[in-house]
Design a protein around this motif. Structure first.
Motif, PDB file in Angstrom:
ATOM      1  N   GLU A 275       0.744  -1.220   0.006  1.00 27.11           N
ATOM      2  CA  GLU A 275       0.007  -0.131  -0.118  1.00 27.11           C
ATOM      3  C   GLU A 275       0.797   1.416  -0.099  1.00 27.11           C
ATOM      4  OE1 GLU A 275      -2.398  -0.308   3.253  1.00 27.11           O
ATOM      5  OE2 GLU A 275      -3.414  -2.046   2.913  1.00 27.11           O
ATOM      6  N   LYS A 276       0.258   2.321  -0.376  1.00 31.79           N
ATOM      7  CA  LYS A 276       1.010   3.509  -0.234  1.00 31.79           C
ATOM      8  C   LYS A 276       1.502   4.044   1.423  1.00 31.79           C
ATOM      9  CE  LYS A 276      -1.511   5.991  -3.908  1.00 31.79           C
ATOM     10  NZ  LYS A 276      -2.473   6.945  -4.395  1.00 31.79           N
ATOM     11  N   ARG A 277       2.835   4.270   1.297  1.00 28.29           N
ATOM     12  CA  ARG A 277       3.271   4.627   2.586  1.00 28.29           C
ATOM     13  C   ARG A 277       3.830   6.080   2.562  1.00 28.29           C
ATOM     14  NH1 ARG A 277       7.321  -0.147   3.911  1.00 28.29           N
ATOM     15  NH2 ARG A 277       8.624   1.345   2.247  1.00 28.29           N
ATOM     16  N   ASP A 278       3.833   6.801   3.679  1.00 28.75           N
ATOM     17  CA  ASP A 278       4.302   8.009   4.003  1.00 28.75           C
ATOM     18  C   ASP A 278       5.706   8.113   3.687  1.00 28.75           C
ATOM     19  OD1 ASP A 278       1.920   8.813   4.769  1.00 28.75           O
ATOM     20  OD2 ASP A 278       2.085   8.678   6.655  1.00 28.75           O
ATOM     21  N   ASP A 279       6.534   6.947   3.937  1.00 27.23           N
ATOM     22  CA  ASP A 279       8.058   7.020   3.771  1.00 27.23           C
ATOM     23  C   ASP A 279       8.257   6.740   2.398  1.00 27.23           C
ATOM     24  OD1 ASP A 279       7.233   4.458   4.280  1.00 27.23           O
ATOM     25  OD2 ASP A 279       8.846   3.976   5.327  1.00 27.23           O
ATOM     26  N   ASP A 280       7.465   6.479   1.556  1.00 33.06           N
ATOM     27  CA  ASP A 280       7.822   6.112   0.150  1.00 33.06           C
ATOM     28  C   ASP A 280       8.527   7.130  -0.758  1.00 33.06           C
ATOM     29  OD1 ASP A 280       6.455   3.655  -0.055  1.00 33.06           O
ATOM     30  OD2 ASP A 280       4.850   4.482  -0.890  1.00 33.06           O
ATOM     31  N   SER A 281       9.663   6.667  -1.276  1.00 29.70           N
ATOM     32  CA  SER A 281      10.502   7.809  -2.061  1.00 29.70           C
ATOM     33  C   SER A 281       9.581   8.532  -3.020  1.00 29.70           C
ATOM     34  CB  SER A 281      11.672   6.988  -2.710  1.00 29.70           C
ATOM     35  OG  SER A 281      11.288   6.377  -3.777  1.00 29.70           O
ATOM     36  N   ALA A 282      10.083   9.421  -3.549  1.00 30.23           N
ATOM     37  CA  ALA A 282       9.412  10.200  -4.695  1.00 30.23           C
ATOM     38  C   ALA A 282       9.159   9.331  -5.908  1.00 30.23           C
ATOM     39  CB  ALA A 282       9.778  11.613  -5.017  1.00 30.23           C
ATOM     40  N   ASP A 283      10.036   8.670  -6.164  1.00 29.03           N
ATOM     41  CA  ASP A 283       9.870   7.629  -7.485  1.00 29.03           C
ATOM     42  C   ASP A 283       8.662   6.524  -7.139  1.00 29.03           C
ATOM     43  OD1 ASP A 283      11.551   9.143  -9.102  1.00 29.03           O
ATOM     44  OD2 ASP A 283      13.025   7.754  -8.708  1.00 29.03           O
ATOM     45  N   ILE A 284       8.707   6.035  -5.949  1.00 32.22           N
ATOM     46  CA  ILE A 284       7.708   4.811  -5.730  1.00 32.22           C
ATOM     47  C   ILE A 284       6.469   5.400  -5.651  1.00 32.22           C
ATOM     48  CG2 ILE A 284       7.311   3.100  -3.896  1.00 32.22           C
ATOM     49  CD1 ILE A 284       9.700   2.457  -5.701  1.00 32.22           C
ATOM     50  N   ALA A 285       6.258   6.638  -4.783  1.00 32.25           N
ATOM     51  CA  ALA A 285       4.933   7.107  -4.753  1.00 32.25           C
ATOM     52  C   ALA A 285       4.471   7.534  -6.033  1.00 32.25           C
ATOM     53  CB  ALA A 285       5.179   8.488  -3.845  1.00 32.25           C
TER      54      ALA A 285
ATOM     55  N   GLN B 246       0.301   6.051 -10.429  1.00 35.22           N
ATOM     56  CA  GLN B 246       0.278   5.479 -11.737  1.00 35.22           C
ATOM     57  C   GLN B 246      -0.610   4.297 -11.815  1.00 35.22           C
ATOM     58  OE1 GLN B 246       3.302   6.249 -14.417  1.00 35.22           O
ATOM     59  NE2 GLN B 246       4.102   8.005 -13.577  1.00 35.22           N
ATOM     60  N   MET B 247      -0.187   3.163 -11.050  1.00 35.64           N
ATOM     61  CA  MET B 247      -0.737   1.819 -11.101  1.00 35.64           C
ATOM     62  C   MET B 247      -2.221   1.661 -10.375  1.00 35.64           C
ATOM     63  SD  MET B 247       2.509  -0.740 -10.543  1.00 35.64           S
ATOM     64  CE  MET B 247       3.026  -0.240  -8.932  1.00 35.64           C
ATOM     65  N   PHE B 248      -2.308   2.516  -9.250  1.00 37.35           N
ATOM     66  CA  PHE B 248      -3.478   2.384  -8.349  1.00 37.35           C
ATOM     67  C   PHE B 248      -4.521   3.115  -9.001  1.00 37.35           C
ATOM     68  CE2 PHE B 248      -0.526   1.836  -4.419  1.00 37.35           C
ATOM     69  CZ  PHE B 248      -0.454   0.346  -4.731  1.00 37.35           C
ATOM     70  N   GLY B 249      -4.357   4.306  -9.436  1.00 34.59           N
ATOM     71  CA  GLY B 249      -5.364   4.904  -9.957  1.00 34.59           C
ATOM     72  C   GLY B 249      -6.184   5.399  -8.812  1.00 34.59           C
ATOM     73  N   SER B 250      -7.506   5.577  -9.211  1.00 32.29           N
ATOM     74  CA  SER B 250      -8.413   6.125  -8.215  1.00 32.29           C
ATOM     75  C   SER B 250      -8.978   4.614  -7.313  1.00 32.29           C
ATOM     76  CB  SER B 250      -9.880   6.418  -8.777  1.00 32.29           C
ATOM     77  OG  SER B 250     -10.391   5.456  -9.794  1.00 32.29           O
ATOM     78  N   ASP B 251      -8.467   3.387  -7.632  1.00 35.27           N
ATOM     79  CA  ASP B 251      -9.114   2.337  -7.059  1.00 35.27           C
ATOM     80  C   ASP B 251      -8.006   1.503  -6.414  1.00 35.27           C
ATOM     81  OD1 ASP B 251     -10.531   0.184  -5.552  1.00 35.27           O
ATOM     82  OD2 ASP B 251     -11.106  -0.619  -7.802  1.00 35.27           O
ATOM     83  N   GLU B 252      -7.307   1.903  -5.397  1.00 28.43           N
ATOM     84  CA  GLU B 252      -5.902   1.103  -4.978  1.00 28.43           C
ATOM     85  C   GLU B 252      -6.147  -0.309  -4.581  1.00 28.43           C
ATOM     86  OE1 GLU B 252      -2.738   1.514  -1.328  1.00 28.43           O
ATOM     87  OE2 GLU B 252      -3.962   3.289  -1.669  1.00 28.43           O
ATOM     88  N   ARG B 253      -7.306  -0.383  -3.696  1.00 25.20           N
ATOM     89  CA  ARG B 253      -7.517  -1.791  -3.161  1.00 25.20           C
ATOM     90  C   ARG B 253      -7.987  -2.734  -4.175  1.00 25.20           C
ATOM     91  NH1 ARG B 253     -11.957  -3.391   1.495  1.00 25.20           N
ATOM     92  NH2 ARG B 253     -11.636  -5.527   1.324  1.00 25.20           N
ATOM     93  N   GLY B 254      -8.864  -2.248  -5.220  1.00 25.74           N
ATOM     94  CA  GLY B 254      -9.317  -3.220  -6.183  1.00 25.74           C
ATOM     95  C   GLY B 254      -7.839  -3.399  -7.212  1.00 25.74           C
ATOM     96  N   PHE B 255      -7.075  -2.524  -7.435  1.00 28.04           N
ATOM     97  CA  PHE B 255      -5.874  -2.781  -8.247  1.00 28.04           C
ATOM     98  C   PHE B 255      -5.193  -3.764  -7.652  1.00 28.04           C
ATOM     99  CE2 PHE B 255      -1.780  -2.254  -9.467  1.00 28.04           C
ATOM    100  CZ  PHE B 255      -1.752  -2.323 -10.818  1.00 28.04           C
TER     101      PHE B 255
END
Length: 310
Positions: A252-262, A267-276
């Protein structure tokens, strides 16, 4: 003239050979400059030549002369060297003395469009990468002029801004390639940013409708289209690795993700992170099911099928 025609032809050929011997053949140009990284594919012949050079350089006599190697690093066996070691101890010194910014430019006459994109982690072994490519070439029945895009060979790592350039050029590199080969190996560590980058590459190729293949040192799995012989698995793809793949999850998205990873997660998750994330995990399970089913059938263990169905 008719009677002496053969003698004249022989004399003409002799003169031509004498001239060629004195002039000599035109020397092959050494090195080139290819600004567009998406045109830095290496042929199968060039790749195998590179592997041979690295293997020769790894002999005790050559490797020990690198005074910046630690004692532990000098003791790595050939099959233990990771891809980062090859860059640090062989490729980086070679390029620094050549005037070329990438190995592809060093050994090529000009641009070479890649057919296949090779995805890997720098912590994977170099020996495993070479074996995986050999498996893939045999599985796909590829000719010697087949061209691969391998970051080790095509990226200008000496540039101070190479990460910025890579982020700009990566999409054009993927656009040039017809298929993705993911070189995988069993991991003793948990999830990391490098695997997230690999997941991103899988997803981008999948969205483009391009073929994806999973590979290890002993086998290949076709994920989107069967191999030329009609099979979906070639060789003996590691069952333990297949089980690991089936259990991988996209963080899942994390607050400590680097800029690239975030950025790539967004781009992958879009508006439906859990579904993706659920769909992506199901895709990994489908891809890894083939080797696990073959292993269960070979061992006569039907109870393993329940694990695969989950």
């Amino acid at each position: 003239f008719r009677r002496r025609r053969r003698a004249f032809e022989d004399l003409n050929m002799m003169v031509r050979l004498e001239v060629m011997a004195k002039i000599g053949r035109e020397k092959r140009k050494e090195g080139c400059n290819v600004e567009d990284w998406s045109h830095r594919g290496v042929t199968l012949v060039q790749w195998r030549s590179f592997v041979k050079k690295v293997q020769d350089a790894h002999s005790a006599e050559c490797w020990d002369c690198l005074d910046w190697c630690t004692q532990e690093e000098r003791q790595h066996r050939w099959d233990e060297l990771v891809i980062y070691h090859v860059y640090k101890f062989f490729l980086k010194p070679l390029l620094s003395n050549s005037g070329c910014s990438s190995y592809m430019e060093l050994v090529s006459d000009g641009p070479q469009i890649p057919n296949f994109f090779v995805s890997h982690r720098w912590s994977n072994t170099f020996h495993g990468l070479a074996s995986t490519l050999d498996c893939f070439v045999e599985a796909r029945q590829l000719p010697d002029n087949a061209s691969f895009w391998i970051d080790l060979m095509g990226v200008s790592y000496a540039r101070d801004d190479f990460e910025k350039v890579w982020s700009v050029m990566s999409q054009s590199i993927w656009d040039q390639c017809d298929s993705l080969l993911a070189y995988l190996s069993e991991s003793k560590t948990g999830h990391d940013e490098h695997r997230t980058w690999c997941f991103y590459e899988y997803e981008m190729f999948g969205r483009s409708g391009k073929d994806i293949f999973l590979g290890c040192a002993t086998g290949i799995v076709a994920c989107s289209r069967p191999l030329p012989g009609g099979e979906w698995v070639f060789g003996k793809f590691s069952t333990d690795l297949a089980r690991q793949i089936s259990s991988w999850t996209l963080e899942e998205k994390r607050d400590d993700d680097s800029a690239d990873i975030a950025t790539i997660k967004a781009q992958m998750f879009g508006s439906d992170e859990r579904g993706f994330r659920e769909r992506f995990h199901s895709k990994l399970k489908r891809w890894s099911a083939g080797p696990m089913l073959r292993d269960a059938a070979g061992r006569g263990q039907p109870e393993d099928l329940e694990e695969i169905r989950k």
